[in-house]
Design a protein around this motif. Structure first.
Motif, PDB file in Angstrom:
ATOM      1  N   SER A  30       0.824  -1.200   0.000  1.00 48.88           N
ATOM      2  CA  SER A  30       0.000   0.000   0.000  1.00 48.88           C
ATOM      3  C   SER A  30       0.857   1.249   0.000  1.00 48.88           C
ATOM      4  CB  SER A  30      -0.895   0.002   1.235  1.00 48.88           C
ATOM      5  OG  SER A  30      -1.602   1.200   1.326  1.00 48.88           O
ATOM      6  N   GLY A  31       0.485   2.200  -0.858  1.00 44.39           N
ATOM      7  CA  GLY A  31       1.148   3.490  -0.866  1.00 44.39           C
ATOM      8  C   GLY A  31       2.508   3.486  -1.515  1.00 44.39           C
ATOM      9  N   SER A  32       2.799   2.502  -2.371  1.00 43.76           N
ATOM     10  CA  SER A  32       4.117   2.433  -2.991  1.00 43.76           C
ATOM     11  C   SER A  32       4.182   3.311  -4.218  1.00 43.76           C
ATOM     12  CB  SER A  32       4.429   0.985  -3.403  1.00 43.76           C
ATOM     13  OG  SER A  32       4.450   0.149  -2.280  1.00 43.76           O
ATOM     14  N   GLY A  61     -13.685  13.569  17.730  1.00 43.64           N
ATOM     15  CA  GLY A  61     -13.609  13.866  16.308  1.00 43.64           C
ATOM     16  C   GLY A  61     -12.838  12.795  15.559  1.00 43.64           C
ATOM     17  N   VAL A  62     -13.100  12.687  14.267  1.00 49.53           N
ATOM     18  CA  VAL A  62     -12.438  11.694  13.423  1.00 49.53           C
ATOM     19  C   VAL A  62     -11.561  12.419  12.415  1.00 49.53           C
ATOM     20  CG1 VAL A  62     -12.737   9.763  11.835  1.00 49.53           C
ATOM     21  CG2 VAL A  62     -14.374  10.110  13.703  1.00 49.53           C
ATOM     22  N   LEU A  63     -10.321  11.978  12.307  1.00 48.09           N
ATOM     23  CA  LEU A  63      -9.346  12.614  11.423  1.00 48.09           C
ATOM     24  C   LEU A  63      -9.075  11.729  10.216  1.00 48.09           C
ATOM     25  CD1 LEU A  63      -7.295  15.005  11.109  1.00 48.09           C
ATOM     26  CD2 LEU A  63      -5.633  13.553  12.304  1.00 48.09           C
ATOM     27  N   GLY A  64      -9.059  12.333   9.049  1.00 49.55           N
ATOM     28  CA  GLY A  64      -8.678  11.635   7.821  1.00 49.55           C
ATOM     29  C   GLY A  64      -7.599  12.419   7.106  1.00 49.55           C
ATOM     30  N   VAL A  65      -6.550  11.728   6.644  1.00 49.62           N
ATOM     31  CA  VAL A  65      -5.408  12.407   6.028  1.00 49.62           C
ATOM     32  C   VAL A  65      -4.939  11.609   4.817  1.00 49.62           C
ATOM     33  CG1 VAL A  65      -3.054  13.276   6.361  1.00 49.62           C
ATOM     34  CG2 VAL A  65      -4.666  13.274   8.288  1.00 49.62           C
ATOM     35  N   GLY A  66      -4.550  12.306   3.787  1.00 47.91           N
ATOM     36  CA  GLY A  66      -3.905  11.680   2.634  1.00 47.91           C
ATOM     37  C   GLY A  66      -2.746  12.535   2.163  1.00 47.91           C
ATOM     38  N   GLU A  74       3.914   8.123  -5.071  1.00 48.57           N
ATOM     39  CA  GLU A  74       3.882   7.438  -3.778  1.00 48.57           C
ATOM     40  C   GLU A  74       2.875   8.131  -2.869  1.00 48.57           C
ATOM     41  OE1 GLU A  74       7.078   6.026  -0.388  1.00 48.57           O
ATOM     42  OE2 GLU A  74       7.318   7.998  -1.314  1.00 48.57           O
ATOM     43  N   SER A  75       2.058   7.344  -2.155  1.00 46.08           N
ATOM     44  CA  SER A  75       1.038   7.943  -1.309  1.00 46.08           C
ATOM     45  C   SER A  75       0.917   7.212   0.017  1.00 46.08           C
ATOM     46  CB  SER A  75      -0.323   7.959  -2.022  1.00 46.08           C
ATOM     47  OG  SER A  75      -0.789   6.631  -2.230  1.00 46.08           O
ATOM     48  N   TRP A  76       0.357   7.919   0.977  1.00 46.08           N
ATOM     49  CA  TRP A  76       0.092   7.393   2.311  1.00 46.08           C
ATOM     50  C   TRP A  76      -1.209   8.013   2.800  1.00 46.08           C
ATOM     51  CZ3 TRP A  76      -0.797  10.272   6.637  1.00 46.08           C
ATOM     52  CH2 TRP A  76      -0.863   9.586   7.851  1.00 46.08           C
ATOM     53  N   ASP A  77      -1.980   7.242   3.577  1.00 51.09           N
ATOM     54  CA  ASP A  77      -3.205   7.814   4.110  1.00 51.09           C
ATOM     55  C   ASP A  77      -3.523   7.276   5.497  1.00 51.09           C
ATOM     56  OD1 ASP A  77      -4.464   5.628   1.833  1.00 51.09           O
ATOM     57  OD2 ASP A  77      -5.189   5.452   3.891  1.00 51.09           O
ATOM     58  N   PHE A  78      -4.372   8.000   6.175  1.00 57.11           N
ATOM     59  CA  PHE A  78      -4.877   7.648   7.500  1.00 57.11           C
ATOM     60  C   PHE A  78      -6.387   7.824   7.428  1.00 57.11           C
ATOM     61  CE2 PHE A  78      -6.185   8.628  11.831  1.00 57.11           C
ATOM     62  CZ  PHE A  78      -5.446   7.739  12.601  1.00 57.11           C
ATOM     63  N   ASP A 231     -24.507  10.792   6.512  1.00 57.03           N
ATOM     64  CA  ASP A 231     -25.032  10.855   5.149  1.00 57.03           C
ATOM     65  C   ASP A 231     -23.885  10.784   4.140  1.00 57.03           C
ATOM     66  OD1 ASP A 231     -26.400  11.378   2.798  1.00 57.03           O
ATOM     67  OD2 ASP A 231     -27.454  13.141   3.582  1.00 57.03           O
ATOM     68  N   PRO A 232     -23.930   9.858   3.168  1.00 60.54           N
ATOM     69  CA  PRO A 232     -22.866   9.798   2.157  1.00 60.54           C
ATOM     70  C   PRO A 232     -22.918  10.931   1.139  1.00 60.54           C
ATOM     71  CG  PRO A 232     -24.560   8.193   1.644  1.00 60.54           C
ATOM     72  CD  PRO A 232     -24.906   8.767   2.996  1.00 60.54           C
ATOM     73  N   GLN A 233     -24.018  11.684   1.127  1.00 58.68           N
ATOM     74  CA  GLN A 233     -24.113  12.794   0.175  1.00 58.68           C
ATOM     75  C   GLN A 233     -23.077  13.869   0.496  1.00 58.68           C
ATOM     76  OE1 GLN A 233     -28.357  13.763  -1.406  1.00 58.68           O
ATOM     77  NE2 GLN A 233     -28.564  13.506   0.807  1.00 58.68           N
ATOM     78  N   ASP A 234     -22.552  14.476  -0.569  1.00 57.52           N
ATOM     79  CA  ASP A 234     -21.646  15.618  -0.434  1.00 57.52           C
ATOM     80  C   ASP A 234     -20.431  15.281   0.426  1.00 57.52           C
ATOM     81  OD1 ASP A 234     -23.321  17.705  -1.884  1.00 57.52           O
ATOM     82  OD2 ASP A 234     -24.730  16.993  -0.352  1.00 57.52           O
ATOM     83  N   THR A 235     -19.866  14.110   0.159  1.00 62.84           N
ATOM     84  CA  THR A 235     -18.704  13.648   0.918  1.00 62.84           C
ATOM     85  C   THR A 235     -17.556  13.312  -0.035  1.00 62.84           C
ATOM     86  OG1 THR A 235     -19.476  11.352   0.861  1.00 62.84           O
ATOM     87  CG2 THR A 235     -20.122  12.680   2.773  1.00 62.84           C
ATOM     88  N   ALA A 236     -16.394  13.123   0.561  1.00 58.34           N
ATOM     89  CA  ALA A 236     -15.218  12.681  -0.186  1.00 58.34           C
ATOM     90  C   ALA A 236     -14.342  11.873   0.745  1.00 58.34           C
ATOM     91  CB  ALA A 236     -14.431  13.864  -0.733  1.00 58.34           C
ATOM     92  N   THR A 237     -13.522  11.012   0.184  1.00 63.69           N
ATOM     93  CA  THR A 237     -12.491  10.325   0.953  1.00 63.69           C
ATOM     94  C   THR A 237     -11.170  11.063   0.753  1.00 63.69           C
ATOM     95  OG1 THR A 237     -11.798   8.849  -0.837  1.00 63.69           O
ATOM     96  CG2 THR A 237     -13.653   8.116   0.534  1.00 63.69           C
ATOM     97  N   PRO A 238     -10.261  10.984   1.724  1.00 65.86           N
ATOM     98  CA  PRO A 238      -8.943  11.594   1.504  1.00 65.86           C
ATOM     99  C   PRO A 238      -8.260  11.069   0.249  1.00 65.86           C
ATOM    100  CG  PRO A 238      -9.238  11.151   3.832  1.00 65.86           C
ATOM    101  CD  PRO A 238     -10.423  10.528   3.127  1.00 65.86           C
ATOM    102  N   ARG A 239      -8.341   9.750  -0.006  1.00 70.47           N
ATOM    103  CA  ARG A 239      -7.672   9.230  -1.195  1.00 70.47           C
ATOM    104  C   ARG A 239      -8.376   9.690  -2.472  1.00 70.47           C
ATOM    105  NH1 ARG A 239      -9.255   2.796  -0.422  1.00 70.47           N
ATOM    106  NH2 ARG A 239     -11.449   2.981  -1.047  1.00 70.47           N
ATOM    107  N   GLY A 240      -9.700   9.930  -2.419  1.00 70.06           N
ATOM    108  CA  GLY A 240     -10.395  10.473  -3.579  1.00 70.06           C
ATOM    109  C   GLY A 240      -9.933  11.874  -3.905  1.00 70.06           C
ATOM    110  N   VAL A 241      -9.707  12.678  -2.867  1.00 75.56           N
ATOM    111  CA  VAL A 241      -9.206  14.036  -3.084  1.00 75.56           C
ATOM    112  C   VAL A 241      -7.784  14.004  -3.630  1.00 75.56           C
ATOM    113  CG1 VAL A 241      -8.572  16.186  -1.935  1.00 75.56           C
ATOM    114  CG2 VAL A 241     -10.750  15.089  -1.407  1.00 75.56           C
ATOM    115  N   LEU A 242      -6.960  13.064  -3.140  1.00 71.31           N
ATOM    116  CA  LEU A 242      -5.609  12.926  -3.704  1.00 71.31           C
ATOM    117  C   LEU A 242      -5.672  12.615  -5.193  1.00 71.31           C
ATOM    118  CD1 LEU A 242      -3.598  10.899  -1.013  1.00 71.31           C
ATOM    119  CD2 LEU A 242      -3.720  13.380  -1.323  1.00 71.31           C
TER     120      LEU A 242
END
Length: 349
Positions: A30-32, A61-66, A74-78, A231-242
């Motif tokens: 992952s993330g290579s 709170g919940v933190l998401g990082v990419g 190369e990528s990494w995410d949390f 609600d899944p509407q109007d959302t994104a994942t960190p890896r999607g934004v990357l």
């Protein structure tokens, strides 16, 4: 590509395995990186340790990082696969979708647009605040207001102009950006998320809107926010934004002129000065888009910042940070995002 290569290597005979050993080992996992890189590798163990500590501090709170090295891939995410409410982060993909229409010749930056009262949206919107004193704008002016100032009226008018939220999501999916979804106009999302009735022009301006907001019973607001967070509407994942930022940087989404214009708007924005920008080293250049919900009843559903940073020396990275459901308070929430930027800086060997 890397995962496919790893699977093939496992089924090859020994001589061929040996001849491809170094390539396979560098690509598996992952993330290579997917290509040879001249920049240092991400220090993934350090990133995981430091960001996990920041995430613990931000609970409940919940933190998401990419993070992605834009030179190597190369990528990494949390919590990279987790969906987070975007708030105004969506205005960066919206800006790209609008400029794609310009590139296609279906829209011109100097096209005039005359606003009506029914097109006004909730705060933040300096354009709504100025209405009816000013009604005439160009597409370019609305784009600068949406991306650079995070004006909700500008965003909604432009989104309607290119076919609505569904058209933005469809364009992203067509470009293989599949973990960002835009479902509602701001004039729908903002009242929905706090249990308010449908937006009306009489609520234009911060004072009028906050008076209407305060009339909603606290328990109604609490339930509405809880529904918004699930609600899944109007959302994104960190890896999607990357993925979006990587494709934007690579020129896969827009013409060179449109890409340059969008990144300039994202660089010149005055929002989020205490988030990613505060955490990266002095001399860094950041093209970014923030997203922020309103803190209410001691909790904020979304404090976000995503963008492309060019560090001193020229190394470039895509970074996405989402913080959802934090009870820390506004200044502390922004410090969480800035601290992630500091951790990212340390995690680049």
């Amino acid at each position: 590509m890397a995962r496919a290569l790893c699977a093939k290597v496992a089924n090859m005979r020994l001589p061929l395995i040996l001849s491809l050993a170094s390539l396979a080992l560098s690509a598996c996992g992952s993330g290579s990186p997917q290509t040879a890189s001249e920049t240092p590798r991400l220090n993934m163990p350090q990133l995981t340790t430091e960001v996990a500590q920041i995430a613990e501090r931000a609970r409940p709170g919940v933190l998401g990082v990419g993070v992605m090295n834009l030179e190597s891939g190369e990528s990494w995410d949390f919590n990279g696969e987790r969906r987070f409410p975007m708030q105004s982060v969506f205005k960066a993909p919206l800006g790209a979708a609008v400029l794609a229409e310009v590139d296609a010749g279906r829209l011109k930056l100097d096209d005039p647009i005359i606003l009506t009262e029914q097109e006004l949206s909730p705060p933040k919107s300096p354009i709504a605040d100025a209405y009816p004193g000013r009604r005439d704008y160009t597409v370019r002016e609305l784009l600068v207001a949406a991306v650079g100032v995070s004006d909700n009226t500008a965003a909604d008018v432009l989104m309607k102009k290119i076919g609505g939220p569904g058209a933005v999501t469809a364009w992203l999916v067509g470009k293989k950006v599949e973990e960002i979804r835009v479902d509602r106009y701001e004039r729908q999302l903002q009242p929905d998320s706090v249990g308010m009735a449908s937006f009306r022009p009489a609520w234009k301006g911060t004072q009028a809107y906050m008076t209407a907001f305060a009339s909603v019973p606290p328990e109604t607001r609490r339930k509405a926010v809880a529904a918004y967070l699930s609600d899944p509407q109007d959302t994104a994942t960190p890896r999607g934004v990357l993925t979006f930022l990587d494709k934007l940087d690579d020129g896969e989404l827009l013409s060179p002129a449109s890409k340059k214009l969008l990144l300039e708007m994202m660089t010149e924005t005055t929002t989020g000065q205490d988030r990613l920008k505060a955490g990266f080293p002095a001399g860094s250049r950041l093209a970014h888009k923030t997203g922020t919900a309103r803190t209410d009843l001691g909790m904020n559903p979304a404090v976000n910042d995503v963008g492309i940073v060019t560090l001193p020396g020229g190394r470039r990275y895509a970074v996405a940070v989402f913080l959802s459901g934090s009870t820390l308070g506004d200044a502390a929430n922004e410090k969480v995002v800035a601290d992630v930027a500091r951790a990212v800086t340390r995690g680049i060997r």
